[in-house]
Motif scaffolding. Structure first.
Motif, PDB file in Angstrom:
ATOM      1  N   ASN A 269     -10.975  -4.026  -1.178  1.00 31.74           N
ATOM      2  CA  ASN A 269     -10.342  -2.761  -0.815  1.00 31.74           C
ATOM      3  C   ASN A 269      -9.106  -2.485  -1.672  1.00 31.74           C
ATOM      4  OD1 ASN A 269     -11.916  -1.583   1.389  1.00 31.74           O
ATOM      5  ND2 ASN A 269     -11.366  -3.439   2.525  1.00 31.74           N
ATOM      6  N   GLU A 270      -9.191  -2.818  -2.953  1.00 31.72           N
ATOM      7  CA  GLU A 270      -8.096  -2.542  -3.874  1.00 31.72           C
ATOM      8  C   GLU A 270      -8.660  -2.084  -5.211  1.00 31.72           C
ATOM      9  OE1 GLU A 270      -4.056  -4.557  -5.817  1.00 31.72           O
ATOM     10  OE2 GLU A 270      -5.335  -5.725  -4.447  1.00 31.72           O
TER      11      GLU A 270
ATOM     12  N   LYS B  28      -5.283   1.145  -2.339  1.00 30.62           N
ATOM     13  CA  LYS B  28      -5.703  -0.028  -1.577  1.00 30.62           C
ATOM     14  C   LYS B  28      -5.500   0.216  -0.087  1.00 30.62           C
ATOM     15  CE  LYS B  28      -1.250  -2.417  -2.211  1.00 30.62           C
ATOM     16  NZ  LYS B  28      -0.597  -3.634  -2.752  1.00 30.62           N
ATOM     17  N   GLY B  29      -6.013  -0.718   0.703  1.00 26.78           N
ATOM     18  CA  GLY B  29      -5.886  -0.612   2.146  1.00 26.78           C
ATOM     19  C   GLY B  29      -7.248  -0.560   2.813  1.00 26.78           C
TER      20      GLY B  29
ATOM     21  N   TYR C  45      -6.037   3.424   7.063  1.00 28.14           N
ATOM     22  CA  TYR C  45      -4.843   3.367   6.224  1.00 28.14           C
ATOM     23  C   TYR C  45      -5.202   3.265   4.746  1.00 28.14           C
ATOM     24  CZ  TYR C  45      -0.564   1.576   4.092  1.00 28.14           C
ATOM     25  OH  TYR C  45       0.516   1.395   3.271  1.00 28.14           O
ATOM     26  N   ILE C  46      -4.560   4.119   3.948  1.00 27.83           N
ATOM     27  CA  ILE C  46      -4.767   4.127   2.493  1.00 27.83           C
ATOM     28  C   ILE C  46      -3.394   4.131   1.842  1.00 27.83           C
ATOM     29  CG2 ILE C  46      -5.773   5.349   0.524  1.00 27.83           C
ATOM     30  CD1 ILE C  46      -7.521   6.857   2.704  1.00 27.83           C
ATOM     31  N   GLU C  47      -3.156   3.185   0.954  1.00 28.42           N
ATOM     32  CA  GLU C  47      -1.883   3.106   0.241  1.00 28.42           C
ATOM     33  C   GLU C  47      -2.112   3.478  -1.215  1.00 28.42           C
ATOM     34  OE1 GLU C  47       1.267  -0.345  -1.161  1.00 28.42           O
ATOM     35  OE2 GLU C  47       0.306  -0.541   0.810  1.00 28.42           O
TER      36      GLU C  47
END
Length: 832
Positions: free
Chosen positions: A558-559, A512-513, A589-591
């Protein structure tokens, strides 16, 4: 001494020198090898030097085959005799079951082009009269292998490496590794002799290397600690003895060539000729692991005391098999450390979590594997991928859950199992159970017989609880084992009624992100699903082949929730994280969260699966919440089953109407009890992984690690519907440039009445080998054997008649249309 190199190889045994040689041969002209002592001073010096082809692994067979062929070329290149005696390898069998093992292995050998011959006891006796044969069933003979002098072949590779520009430095120890963003700084200490020991001096240098390869052998645990990773490479004692000359052998040699290496697998030993006498190498029970926490500084080219009592049984069986050896005295003995891993295969490939750090550790058959490891690892490093799929050897097949105690005990088991029958359905018991989902005890009480997947206990099938059935759950077979009829019943239940499968071991990630959507669109080859929908897709390698298969659920704009194979959690996580790190600057940013252990998964499938769920679903309109209008195929919905919140995904790996029920792991037992109570009203059957594997083949669903891997593209797997060529994605150009060299298809097989293919069999068109199976089993829908595999594209046409090699016989196999069961997916889309 150089302080800046392209690649630094740490370790000067056979494996390390081969890697250095092959990196130079592949075009890297600035390679250095460091050895803390002298070349060959580790396990190499006391290795017996055997070069056995026999291995059930497709990748490892290729590695061994390359080594054997490569070693024969070294003298011409270097002028040094590598000490290769091509005497052949005779692997004998005392039982028909052992012969079945050889028959199963032989078809793997065929797919790799390895020559072999079958021999009867009388043929063995006529050719090698010193062998007692009256209690043998037969043998498989490899005429092109034999044994080699480990020191000689290592020195020949070292000379070949130097000739190609490699720098070899002895008496330097790597003491620290620091990643500087684009290279490694390796702190090295000069080692000096002191009182017979090798000790660090005050002299240190720092070597900067773009790439580092560790081939540290028995010192693997020290290497792992310095790198901050886990590595299940721990040595186990291996002893062998050398006899005085045997007069009968000396007489035999007056008129004959060298005796072949002989293996009495049922007696658990190998024997080869040595200066008129014999070398006996047993693989006995209770050989201990050593150096679990590192090799003592005082241990150099040393040995352990021999434990003759531990190998007495094997020694006596040698005397039985070679009667002339009974009166021959012992000349020498060796008991040294040989590194192992829990599955017996080495760790070859990128280190977990690290950049440009490569591992070549855990070689129990290091001389056999050294040449091929150097060749294929050099391909990985220089070209980005090897020509064969190396995933089965990847260091990341063991996750962070693995401990030193686990590795030591499993390595002892792997050593003991070198000559124990390698059943395709075997389940080794050491260190189990370890990773268990909450419902494990409930499943076990209901007859679950578990398999071992990435440490997880997963039901393979459910057997009888009634002791009167006299069923041995530990009975294994190269044909249809005792479990087969129970798997048939489970598969029929899914096709005709409803079955419940525990799929908790699935790997699960949340991505997500702000950069997640752009990243995944680039990272995978299919269209991304809309919110609430799912897609099957693939992450490709830099060569355009298949690196990972994902089911992607889009939870929000975005998840994303990514589901992949349970056996490959660390393998998938490492690739995913490194790719995201590389693209974070471009996409934002990417988590990434590994949530594998947070979510349990039950798969419910079959015509009555909706009826079961209706019993417990909580909704204002339970009759329609699971219907096609509100919950169509390939969608995800948050539902409530009793008091358990469930992320329900309408897919079924079995190809039936069904759902995957992803649930909070702490609520698993509650949900299990709810499903069992509701299922009882509809005769729901518990189903294991073996039946599920058969069912997915009836739908031609490819599996990662078998059909899907780094040696074939998604187009070669015949999955164009999951590839969106209208977008740009990682590996696209390379995939298109590769074309379709081979093609995956499904076969229905008229095989033997008591056996099914295991997924390693050769395929023939007349007398010509044209492909291989990658999966196999039994089809309840068609009442015959089934398989999935690869052939030349022109043969992958429904109706093509081929032959499949099973148990040393050719059986009819016909290419059928993709998804022979329910080809239009009408069943899986069923409304209700």
């Amino acid at each position: 001494m150089k302080t800046h190199v392209k690649a630094l190889v740490v370790g000067g045994g056979a494996v390390g020198t081969s890697i250095a040689y092959h990196l130079a041969r592949a075009g890297w002209d600035d390679v250095m090898l460091l050895e803390r002592d002298e070349l060959t001073s580790g396990s190499t010096w006391h290795a017996a030097g055997l070069l056995p082809y026999f291995n059930m692994s497709y990748a490892t067979t290729h590695i061994h085959d390359y080594s054997i062929k490569f070693y024969k070329t070294l003298e011409e290149e270097t002028g040094l005799d590598a000490g290769f005696f091509v005497v052949g390898n005779l692997r004998m069998a005392q039982t028909e079951e052992r012969m079945d093992e050889y028959r199963v292995y032989a078809t793997t050998a065929e797919t790799c082009g390895v020559p072999y011959e079958w021999m009867t006891p009388s043929e063995i006796k006529a050719r090698w009269p010193l062998i007692r044969t009256e209690d043998l069933k037969g043998a498989i003979y490899h005429p092109t292998d034999g044994y080699i002098n480990p020191a000689d072949v290592t020195m020949a590779m070292a000379k070949g490496a130097r000739q190609r520009g490699v720098t070899i430095e002895r008496k330097w120890q790597a003491d620290a590794f620091e990643w500087k963003g684009d290279h490694w700084d390796v702190t090295c200490t000069k080692m000096v002799e002191k009182g017979g020991n090798l000790v660090p001096s005050d002299e240190q240098i720092v070597i900067s290397a773009e790439h580092v390869v560790t081939a540290s052998g028995n010192h693997a645990q020290r290497t792992a600690k310095m790198l901050g990773i886990k590595m299940p490479a721990i040595p186990v004692e291996h002893q062998f003895i050398v006899t005085e000359p045997d007069p009968a052998l000396v007489e035999y040699r007056k008129t004959n060539e060298q005796h072949p290496v002989i293996r009495d697998a049922d007696a658990k030993w190998y024997v080869r000729e040595e200066r008129g006498g014999w070398i006996l190498g047993p693989y006995e029970r209770n050989a201990p692991a050593r150096f679990e926490y590192g090799v003592p500084d005082s241990f150099r080219a040393d040995l352990f005391p021999l434990d003759l009592e531990r190998i007495e049984e094997e020694y006596m069986s040698m005397i039985h098999r070679i009667p002339s050896s009974e009166t021959v005295g012992l000349k020498d003995d060796f008991n040294g450390p040989i590194c192992y891993t829990p599955d017996g295969n080495p760790l070859v490939g990128p280190a977990p979590g690290l950049r440009n750090m490569w591992l070549a550790e855990g070689f129990s058959f290091g001389i056999t594997a050294a040449g091929g490891t150097g060749y294929y690892l050099a391909q990985l490093m220089v070209e980005g991928e090897a020509e064969i799929d190396m995933a089965s050897l990847d260091p990341k097949r063991y996750g962070s859950w693995m401990t030193t105690e686990y590795a030591a005990r499993k390595n002892e088991e792997a050593y003991e199992h070198v000559y124990i029958l390698h059943h395709p359905d075997e389940e080794r018991p050491a260190c189990r159970p370890l990773r268990t989902a909450p419902a494990y005890d409930r499943q076990k009480a209901l007859g679950a017989q578990f398999g071992h997947v990435n440490g997880w206990e997963r039901p393979n099938y459910y057997g009888p609880l009634d002791a009167d059935e006299n069923f041995d759950h530990d009975a294994r077979s190269f044909r249809r084992g005792g479990w087969w009829k129970y798997a048939v019943d489970e598969a029929k239940a899914v096709r005709e009624g409803v079955g419940l499968i525990d799929a908790t071991a699935f790997t699960k990630h949340v991505v997500k992100g702000p950069g997640a959507t752009q990243f995944l669109d680039w990272f995978t080859c299919n269209k991304l699903p809309k919110v609430g929908r799912i897609n099957l897709t693939y992450a490709l390698t830099s060569k355009g082949t298949t690196r990972t298969e994902y089911t992607i659920v889009r939870l929000a704009e975005n998840e994303y929730y990514l589901v992949s194979a349970g056996a490959w959690t660390a393998y998938d996580a490492d690739y995913l994280r490194k790719a995201a790190e590389d693209k974070a600057g471009e996409f934002g940013y990417i988590e990434i969260q590994d949530v594998t252990t947070q979510w349990g998964v039950f798969a419910i499938a079959g015509p009555k699966s909706r009826d079961v769920l209706k019993e417990i679903v909580k909704d204002a309109d339970p009759e329609t919440v699971l219907g096609n209008k509100r919950f169509p195929w390939l969608t995800c919905r948050d539902i409530e089953l009793g008091m358990c919140p469930v992320r329900a995904i309408r897919v079924a790996y079995t190809g039936e109407l069904g759902w995957e029920l992803h649930h909070p792991i702490e609520m698993q037992n509650y949900l299990w009890d709810q499903l069992m109570a509701a299922g009882a009203k509809h005769d729901m059957k518990l189903v294991g992984a073996r039946a599920q594997n058969w069912l997915r083949q009836e739908k031609s669903y490819r599996a990662f690690g078998t059909e899907l891997g780094r040696d074939a593209t998604p187009l070669e797997a015949d999955l164009p519907r999951f590839v969106d060529l209208s977008k740009d994605f990682h590996g696209k150009a390379e995939m298109e440039a590769t074309g379709v060299r081979v093609k995956c298809c499904t076969f229905l097989i008229d095989g033997p009445a008591d056996a099914d293919p295991w997924g390693r069999e050769a395929l023939y068109d007349g007398e010509t080998r044209v492909g291989r199976l990658t999966s196999g089993g039994y089809s309840v829908a068609f009442g015959k054997s089934i398989g999935v595999g690869y052939v030349k594209p022109e043969l992958a046409v429904p109706g093509t008649k081929l032959k499949v090699k099973m148990l040393n016989q050719l059986w009819d196999a016909e290419v059928v249309e993709d998804s022979p069961y329910d080809p239009k997916n009408e069943v899986i889309r069923k409304d209700g």
